[in-house]
Every structure is written in structure tokens, then in C-alpha cells.
Design a protein around this motif. Structure first.
Motif, PDB file in Angstrom:
ATOM      1  N   GLU A 421       0.798  -1.043  -0.096  1.00  0.00           N
ATOM      2  CA  GLU A 421       0.016  -0.075  -0.039  1.00  0.00           C
ATOM      3  C   GLU A 421       0.806   1.084  -0.002  1.00  0.00           C
ATOM      4  O   GLU A 421       1.995   1.184   0.330  1.00  0.00           O
ATOM      5  CB  GLU A 421      -1.032   0.039   1.228  1.00  0.00           C
ATOM      6  N   PRO A 422       0.428   2.380  -0.351  1.00  0.00           N
ATOM      7  CA  PRO A 422       0.975   3.660  -0.191  1.00  0.00           C
ATOM      8  C   PRO A 422       1.421   3.890   1.221  1.00  0.00           C
ATOM      9  O   PRO A 422       0.574   3.679   2.187  1.00  0.00           O
ATOM     10  CB  PRO A 422       0.221   4.663  -0.797  1.00  0.00           C
ATOM     11  N   LEU A 423       2.397   4.604   1.528  1.00  0.00           N
ATOM     12  CA  LEU A 423       2.769   5.010   2.868  1.00  0.00           C
ATOM     13  C   LEU A 423       3.061   6.246   2.895  1.00  0.00           C
ATOM     14  O   LEU A 423       3.925   6.955   3.700  1.00  0.00           O
ATOM     15  CB  LEU A 423       4.145   4.143   3.268  1.00  0.00           C
ATOM     16  N   ASP A 424       2.082   7.236   2.374  1.00  0.00           N
ATOM     17  CA  ASP A 424       2.321   8.494   2.714  1.00  0.00           C
ATOM     18  C   ASP A 424       2.309   9.186   4.236  1.00  0.00           C
ATOM     19  O   ASP A 424       3.030   9.841   4.279  1.00  0.00           O
ATOM     20  CB  ASP A 424       0.935   9.310   1.973  1.00  0.00           C
ATOM     21  N   TRP A 425       1.298   8.395   4.768  1.00  0.00           N
ATOM     22  CA  TRP A 425       1.017   8.750   6.308  1.00  0.00           C
ATOM     23  C   TRP A 425       2.713   8.683   6.888  1.00  0.00           C
ATOM     24  O   TRP A 425       3.001   9.413   7.943  1.00  0.00           O
ATOM     25  CB  TRP A 425       0.038   7.892   6.878  1.00  0.00           C
ATOM     26  N   TYR A 426       3.390   7.644   6.647  1.00  0.00           N
ATOM     27  CA  TYR A 426       4.399   7.229   7.423  1.00  0.00           C
ATOM     28  C   TYR A 426       5.403   8.245   6.991  1.00  0.00           C
ATOM     29  O   TYR A 426       6.242   8.792   7.914  1.00  0.00           O
ATOM     30  CB  TYR A 426       4.898   5.925   6.951  1.00  0.00           C
ATOM     31  N   TYR A 427       5.641   8.314   5.586  1.00  0.00           N
ATOM     32  CA  TYR A 427       6.653   9.337   5.302  1.00  0.00           C
ATOM     33  C   TYR A 427       6.422  10.877   5.593  1.00  0.00           C
ATOM     34  O   TYR A 427       7.275  11.616   5.892  1.00  0.00           O
ATOM     35  CB  TYR A 427       7.297   9.322   3.680  1.00  0.00           C
ATOM     36  N   ASP A 428       5.408  11.068   5.598  1.00  0.00           N
ATOM     37  CA  ASP A 428       4.957  12.569   6.058  1.00  0.00           C
ATOM     38  C   ASP A 428       5.008  12.871   7.497  1.00  0.00           C
ATOM     39  O   ASP A 428       5.620  13.952   7.972  1.00  0.00           O
ATOM     40  CB  ASP A 428       3.412  12.940   5.519  1.00  0.00           C
ATOM     41  N   ARG A 429       4.741  11.919   8.061  1.00  0.00           N
ATOM     42  CA  ARG A 429       4.707  11.876   9.607  1.00  0.00           C
ATOM     43  C   ARG A 429       6.039  11.575  10.179  1.00  0.00           C
ATOM     44  O   ARG A 429       6.712  12.323  11.132  1.00  0.00           O
ATOM     45  CB  ARG A 429       3.611  11.191  10.438  1.00  0.00           C
ATOM     46  N   CYS A 430       6.434  10.404   9.824  1.00  0.00           N
ATOM     47  CA  CYS A 430       7.945   9.841  10.536  1.00  0.00           C
ATOM     48  C   CYS A 430       9.142  10.392  10.039  1.00  0.00           C
ATOM     49  O   CYS A 430      10.159  10.523  10.492  1.00  0.00           O
ATOM     50  CB  CYS A 430       7.690   8.296  10.493  1.00  0.00           C
ATOM     51  N   ILE A 431       9.149  10.684   8.853  1.00  0.00           N
ATOM     52  CA  ILE A 431      10.421  10.887   7.832  1.00  0.00           C
ATOM     53  C   ILE A 431      10.714  12.212   7.440  1.00  0.00           C
ATOM     54  O   ILE A 431      11.717  13.016   8.035  1.00  0.00           O
ATOM     55  CB  ILE A 431      10.484  10.218   6.620  1.00  0.00           C
ATOM     56  N   SER A 432       9.838  12.922   7.052  1.00  0.00           N
ATOM     57  CA  SER A 432       9.751  14.343   6.401  1.00  0.00           C
ATOM     58  C   SER A 432       8.992  15.076   7.409  1.00  0.00           C
ATOM     59  O   SER A 432       9.181  16.384   7.264  1.00  0.00           O
ATOM     60  CB  SER A 432       9.343  14.407   5.041  1.00  0.00           C
ATOM     61  N   GLY A 433       8.514  14.886   8.518  1.00  0.00           N
ATOM     62  CA  GLY A 433       7.732  15.601   9.353  1.00  0.00           C
ATOM     63  C   GLY A 433       8.402  15.618  10.723  1.00  0.00           C
ATOM     64  O   GLY A 433       9.557  14.984  10.916  1.00  0.00           O
ATOM     65  N   ASN A 434       7.974  16.695  11.715  1.00  0.00           N
ATOM     66  CA  ASN A 434       8.382  16.758  12.923  1.00  0.00           C
ATOM     67  C   ASN A 434       7.538  16.807  14.039  1.00  0.00           C
ATOM     68  O   ASN A 434       7.735  17.130  15.280  1.00  0.00           O
ATOM     69  CB  ASN A 434       9.299  17.942  12.882  1.00  0.00           C
ATOM     70  N   GLU A 435       6.309  16.073  13.879  1.00  0.00           N
ATOM     71  CA  GLU A 435       5.203  15.961  14.866  1.00  0.00           C
ATOM     72  C   GLU A 435       5.546  15.153  16.147  1.00  0.00           C
ATOM     73  O   GLU A 435       6.138  14.021  15.641  1.00  0.00           O
ATOM     74  CB  GLU A 435       4.103  15.791  14.469  1.00  0.00           C
ATOM     75  N   PRO A 436       5.410  15.158  17.262  1.00  0.00           N
ATOM     76  CA  PRO A 436       5.697  14.221  18.154  1.00  0.00           C
ATOM     77  C   PRO A 436       4.853  12.988  17.863  1.00  0.00           C
ATOM     78  O   PRO A 436       3.929  12.582  17.349  1.00  0.00           O
ATOM     79  CB  PRO A 436       4.811  14.776  19.312  1.00  0.00           C
ATOM     80  N   LEU A 437       5.495  11.826  18.150  1.00  0.00           N
ATOM     81  CA  LEU A 437       5.071  10.408  17.845  1.00  0.00           C
ATOM     82  C   LEU A 437       4.546   9.560  18.737  1.00  0.00           C
ATOM     83  O   LEU A 437       4.184   8.422  18.518  1.00  0.00           O
ATOM     84  CB  LEU A 437       6.513   9.809  17.195  1.00  0.00           C
ATOM     85  N   GLU A 438       4.491  10.183  20.007  1.00  0.00           N
ATOM     86  CA  GLU A 438       3.774   9.592  20.923  1.00  0.00           C
ATOM     87  C   GLU A 438       2.701   8.567  20.845  1.00  0.00           C
ATOM     88  O   GLU A 438       2.444   7.455  20.937  1.00  0.00           O
ATOM     89  CB  GLU A 438       3.969   9.917  22.271  1.00  0.00           C
TER      90      GLU A 438
END
Length: 487
Positions: A421-438
Motif C-alpha cells: 500500500e502507499p505509505l504517505d502517512w508514514y513518510y509525511d509524519r515519521c520521515i519528513s515531518g516533525n510532529e510528536p510520535l507518542e
């Protein structure tokens, strides 16, 4: 290219280098000293350690030369067929990326102190060590005669550190057709039976993941200090480890296991599965890349996980290390402004320094955290039939084994192929984003019966975090399948 290394006065902390370059035909030759070393993506400017620098022709006459950059020399070689450079290199620091000499040790990272000419990088190199005959030499290079080592080219030479000493302790073990060497220099009495057993187990587990080993042999080169220390650097068919203190306690042994498993995983991931921007290395300047979260983060994740999968760690020991990893991210830079790709790029700026508060994240700690998230996402979707293991196997087959280099887009394509599947959410949030991950992390930790909690609710101050294990039979079952890699 031929190098001769000695230390006639080790108390001065100087190493003498003689570099001989033959077959000259051009009127000028430019000699370069590396500005950085593989495994540490920052400029270290090794030329600052050169004390004395002289150049001669084949008859011993001085050559005219000019320094044209901080670490590059232009030499007048009209009518000269051979040049000899003689210089001293000062080093009074011991870590896994330096060089050092005393009366019972010659420790060399050739990348620190070996000159090269740009158009000769792919020629055979020989390295001669002026040490007593009874000293042993630990190195991944091929010995061609006593105290002389050979490298296929300059890239191999500078990716093979060495230890020469009369005090080396040495053991081997074999996994399949690969011979592994463990070299230890320091005032300890190793429990070789335990070391051989544990090293065999995690080595075999890593080889089982990838299906093969990239080299015919491998060397764990270990210096044990009297003071607290923890540092390892990956190399082509070896790793350089510096640990301490030499109290022979469980802490030292746990550190040895952790750093050794991490560095061995690098034999595939970064030594061969290498970012395209680092292939080949350009030793004269920064080699910017955005995927250090793969090179170091994924490796950090697997280093401890392989100790658990192989049975070297039990569940409690592994979860203790996982909690330490998560604390390092969430308590130190869980609210940092940079993304993983930005922090990877800025390794060349200040990535190994504490730096400005809340600016950057650790490609090691956050990189491992998001590797965990991706692994659990794939496992949850496919009920453990697929995992991050499949991603790394494909990366090995497509990029590492043919040694062609990968891009961020390549890695993303492989992860999406395995996830199905596409992993837009993963790369947007975890890789190129900086929002808290908790919140995101806890969603996936729940799948394996774990939860990350904090001791404070004040959003301004950094809370302490810790892992808890709720009473969740289904989560426990998934945790065991994850830890044991059960499909």
C-alpha cells in the motif's frame, strides 16, 4: 601506492608515514589527505594533525610543492618518475575513528593519515608496518608478507583499520563458510566460551535474515580502555570497537554485545546497501544525503533485536534496551523542529554535537523508533507474514548485492511494495515531518502489548518516559511472534 607506517618515539604521540607513488609522467601531481572518514558524516580535517611534511624524488632530492587547500598539495614532478612523501601525524586521542601509538600498541585508521592521488584511487595499495616481528597484526586486509598488508584499491585500504600489539588476544568462530575473528587488546581476561557462543548466535541470526554474508571473513577489532567509553565504527569486513572501563562486569559485556551486533548489521546496511550519494566516497568534501535514518536508524533497531531473536538476550533484557532507546529520543529531542531527512543532511553541520536545543533529532534513536513503527505496521497488516525483514532483504538483493546505491525514493518504493500500500502517512509524519510520535507509537505498541507512558502531563517540560506491559494476552502473543520472528 605504497605506505610505510612507524612510530619511533611513541611517547611523543606521533606516527611517521612514508608514502611512495611510482609511475609518474605528468609535470605536476596533486596529493590529497581525506577530510572525513566513512561512518562519521562530518568533516574532521585530518590535515590539522600533520606536524612535518616533506617531499622527495626517487633519488632523494627535495621536490617543490605548494599547499593549495587545507588538505591538498600540488607537487612539481617534471622529469620525476617517483615521489616520496614523509610526514608525521600527531594523535593523542583514542576512539574508534582515530590513530594512536604507545610502546605496546600501534593503532591505525588509514583514512586519518594516508595520502592519495585522484587518478590512482583504484590502484593496488600496500601498507607496511614497522613493528617488532613478535607483534601480532589484526586487520581485514590481506597479508602478503610479514608486516605488509595489501588492498585492492584506496577505498579498501581506508576502510580497514588495524591494531598491532604484542598483547592481542584472538579467537575465531565460523558461521557457514564465513570465518569471524575477535581481537581484544586490553587488560581483561575474556570469557571466550561465552563470547564465541553469543557472537555465533547473533551472527547466524543476521546471516539468516539476509541469506548470505558479503565477505569471506570478518574482524571485530576491540580496544578495552581503563576509563568509561563506548564507540564503534563499521568497515568493509571489520569493525573498530573501543569500550571501557575494563572492570570485566556485565555492563562491559552488554556493551560489547550491543555495539558488535549493531556494527555487524552494517556489513550489509551501509557498507553494501549504501546511499547513492556515498557511492563512491568523495573524501574531499561533504557527501550530503537524506537517508541516514535507514543507514543508522534501521541498524540501531536491528542491533538489539537480533540479540533477542538469537537468544543472546531474553525478553526482559531486550525490552530494557528498547526502553533506553525510546527514552533517548522522547526525553532528549522528541519535540525537535527538524525532520529525520533534515537531520540526516545536517549531520555534516553539527549532527554529532549536542547543538542548539530542540533543533535536530538523532538519526540513530528516532530512526530506530520509526523503523519499529514501520515493522509493526507491516506485521499488523499482514499478521506477521511480512515485516521489515522483507524490506531489508529486497534492499540487499536490489541495491546491496549489485552495489549500485539507493535513493530515498528507492527505499520508499521497497517499503510500499512490502507493505502492499502507499505509505504517505508514514513518510509525511515519521520521515519528513516533525510532529510528536507518542500517539502513533502507542497505537503500534498496543499491537504487541506494550505502552509508552510518561511521569508528567506538563507539555512545556520534558517528561520522563518508560515502557509498561498491560495485561493483554493477544498483545503478548504478537510480541512473542515479533521477538521470535514467527510468521
Amino acid at each position: 601506492m605504497h605506505y610505510r607506517i612507524s612510530s619511533s618515539n611513541p611517547a611523543s604521540r606521533t606516527i611517521e608515514v612514508e608514502f611512495r607513488l611510482t609511475g609518474l609522467a605528468a609535470p605536476t601531481v596533486e596529493l590529497q589527505l581525506p577530510a572525513w572518514r566513512p561512518g562519521r558524516y562530518e568533516l574532521q580535517n585530518f590535515a590539522k594533525n600533520i606536524q612535518r611534511f616533506e617531499l622527495f624524488d626517487q633519488t632523494g632530492n627535495p621536490l617543490i610543492f605548494q599547499k593549495i587547500t587545507k588538505d591538498r598539495w600540488r607537487v612539481q614532478t617534471e622529469g620525476v618518475s617517483e615521489l616520496v612523501a614523509r610526514y608525521t601525524y600527531y594523535s593523542n586521542t583514542v576512539n574508534a575513528g582515530t590513530s594512536f601509538a604507545d610502546d605496546r600498541l600501534l593503532y591505525v585508521n588509514p583514512v586519518n593519515l594516508c595520502l592519495y592521488a585522484d587518478d590512482r584511487l583504484h590502484e593496488t595499495c600496500t601498507l607496511e608496518l614497522d613493528v617488532p616481528d613478535h607483534w601480532e597484526i589484526a586487520c581485514g586486509l590481506t597479508p602478503t608478507s610479514p608486516n605488509i598488508l595489501s588492498a585492492t584499491d584506496f577505498y579498501e585500504l581506508v576502510d580497514c583499520p588495524l591494531i598491532a600489539s604484542p598483547d592481542l588476544q584472538h579467537e575465531t568462530y565460523k558461521v557457514g563458510e564465513t570465518v569471524f575473528h575477535i581481537w581484544i587488546n586490553g587488560n581483561i581476561q575474556p570469557d571466550w566460551e561465552r563470547i564465541r557462543r553469543d557472537f555465533y548466535q547473533f551472527s547466524e541470526a543476521q546471516m539468516r535474515l539476509f541469506g548470505e554474508f558479503p565477505e569471506k571473513d570478518y574482524h571485530f577489532l576491540t580496544l578495552i580502555l581503563t576509563t568509561p567509553f563506548y564507540h564503534g565504527v563499521e568497515h568493509r569486513n571489520s569493525t573498530m570497537l573501543v569500550l571501557g572501563p575494563n572492570d570485566e562486569g556485565e555492563g562491559l559485556y552488554t556493551d560489547l554485545l550491543g555495539v558488535s551486533s549493531h556494527e555487524l548489521f552494517h556489513a550489509w546496511n551501509v557498507i553494501r546497501i549504501r546511499p547513492a550519494e556515498l557511492l563512491p566516497y568523495d573524501f574531499t568534501k561533504e557527501n550530503y544525503f537524506t537517508t541516514c535514518f535507514v543507514a543508522e536508524g534501521v541498524t540501531t533497531y536491528y542491533g538489539d533485536l537480533m540479540l533477542r531473536r538469537s537468544g543472546v538476550f531474553n525478553d526482559a533484557a531486550y525490552l530494557k534496551e528498547l526502553q533506553v532507546l525510546l527514552k533517548r529520543h522522547f526525553e532528549a529531542n522528541g519535540r525537535a523542529f527538524q525532520s529525520l531527512t533534515e537531520s540526516s543532511w545536517d549531520l555534516w553541520l553539527d549532527g554529532y554535537d549536542k547543538g542548539v536545543p530542540n533543533r535536530k533529532v538523532s538519526v540513530y534513536n528516532k530512526g530506530a523508533t520509526v523503523a519499529l513503527i514501520l515493522d509493526l505496521h507491516i506485521r499488523r497488516k499482514w499478521n506477521h507474514a511480512r515485516s521489515l525483514d522483507d524490506v531489508m532483504r529486497l534492499m540487499w538483493e536490489r541495491f546491496g548485492k549489485p552495489f549500485i546505491g539507493y535513493t530515498l525514493d528507492d527505499y520508499r518504493a521497497v517499503t510500499e511494495e512490502v507493505a502492499g500500500e502507499p505509505l504517505d502517512w508514514y513518510y509525511d509524519r515519521c520521515i519528513s515531518g516533525n510532529e510528536p510520535l507518542e500517539p502513533l507509537l502507542n497505537d503500534y505498541l498496543a499491537f504487541i502489548g506494550l505502552r509508552l507512558e510518561s511521569d508528567a502531563i506538563d507539555p512545556v517540560n520534558t517528561p520522563a518516559v518508560f515502557l509498561v506491559q498491560p495485561d493483554d494476552p493477544e498483545g503478548l502473543e504478537n510480541r512473542l511472534r515479533w521477538l521470535n520472528d514467527q510468521h
